[in-house]
Design a protein around this motif. Structure first.
Motif, short mmCIF file in Angstrom:
data_model
loop_
_atom_site.label_atom_id
_atom_site.label_comp_id
_atom_site.label_asym_id
_atom_site.label_seq_id
_atom_site.Cartn_x
_atom_site.Cartn_y
_atom_site.Cartn_z
N VAL A 98 0.86 -1.18 0.00
CA VAL A 98 0.00 0.00 0.00
C VAL A 98 0.90 1.23 0.00
O VAL A 98 1.73 1.40 0.90
N ARG A 111 -1.81 6.60 0.88
CA ARG A 111 -2.21 7.64 -0.05
C ARG A 111 -3.67 7.53 -0.44
O ARG A 111 -4.33 8.52 -0.74
N SER A 112 -4.20 6.30 -0.44
CA SER A 112 -5.61 6.12 -0.78
C SER A 112 -6.52 6.81 0.22
O SER A 112 -7.59 7.32 -0.13
#
Length: 204
Positions: free
Chosen positions: A5, A176-177
């Motif tokens: 991720v 970042r999501s």
């Protein structure tokens, strides 16, 4: 199985990301580069002028019934000084925030509902929804809007941004999501109550 991720790239110390000095060697630039920067500077000036005007007008709509007067000229003085400092240090520029600034004002909105023949006002704060008991014999209620005008919320917002420097290792754990989702939520949330968006939906 581990899933990669992407996370925020945050430096471990308070310093420039590339390791350059805080004040770039501006005078070491060739003369042609200084004159070549005038064109982009004019474009940025026009962009910030319109951007700040739009954000200010959205925060000071007539229907908000603000008590304190506008300070457009003073705002431009403050932003101009900030842009000057950011330019000298080579930092990202500051400008009027859309939609953060209008959403800040809307978070301070209070709707008051009263009957035309009554002086007692009923406060409704839940999800900006107004609920009143009425029947056909009662006149339509009058909806009044006010804003809790204060300096505390803006100061605390800036103070918390400064405090974030003390928790840089924790910020490096944020995917970042998640950050993209926050911006998406803010963008979608700005459409609710937006006059342009409402008229566009009615037109369609």
């Amino acid at each position: 199985k581990e899933v990669y991720v992407a996370k925020l790239v945050v430096p471990a110390v308070f310093a420039t990301s590339s390791g350059r000095p805080w004040v770039p060697p501006i005078l070491a630039l060739p003369v042609w580069a200084i004159f070549a920067a005038i064109g982009p500077a004019l474009l940025l000036t026009a962009l910030f002028y319109f951007d700040h005007n739009v954000s200010s007008l959205m925060c000071q709509k007539p229907e908000y019934n603000l008590k304190k007067g506008a300070a457009f000229n003073w705002d431009f003085v403050i932003i101009g000084l900030q842009l000057f400092v950011c330019g000298i240090l080579g930092l990202p520029y500051t400008n009027g925030l859309i939609p953060q600034a209008p959403m800040h004002t809307e978070s301070l909105l209070i709707h008051r509902v009263r009957q035309p023949d009554q002086d007692i006002m009923v406060l409704e704060l839940s999800d900006n929804k107004i609920g009143t008991k009425s029947n056909d014999s009662m006149p339509a209620p009058i909806v009044e809007v006010m804003v809790y005008e204060n300096r505390l919320t803006g100061f605390m917002q800036s103070a918390l941004m400064g405090v974030s420097l003390a928790v840089l290792p924790v910020m490096a754990l944020i995917p970042r999501s998640v950050l993209a989702g926050v911006f998406l939520f803010m963008g979608v949330g700005s459409f609710f109550g937006n006059t342009f968006a409402t008229r566009t939906l009615h037109f369609l």
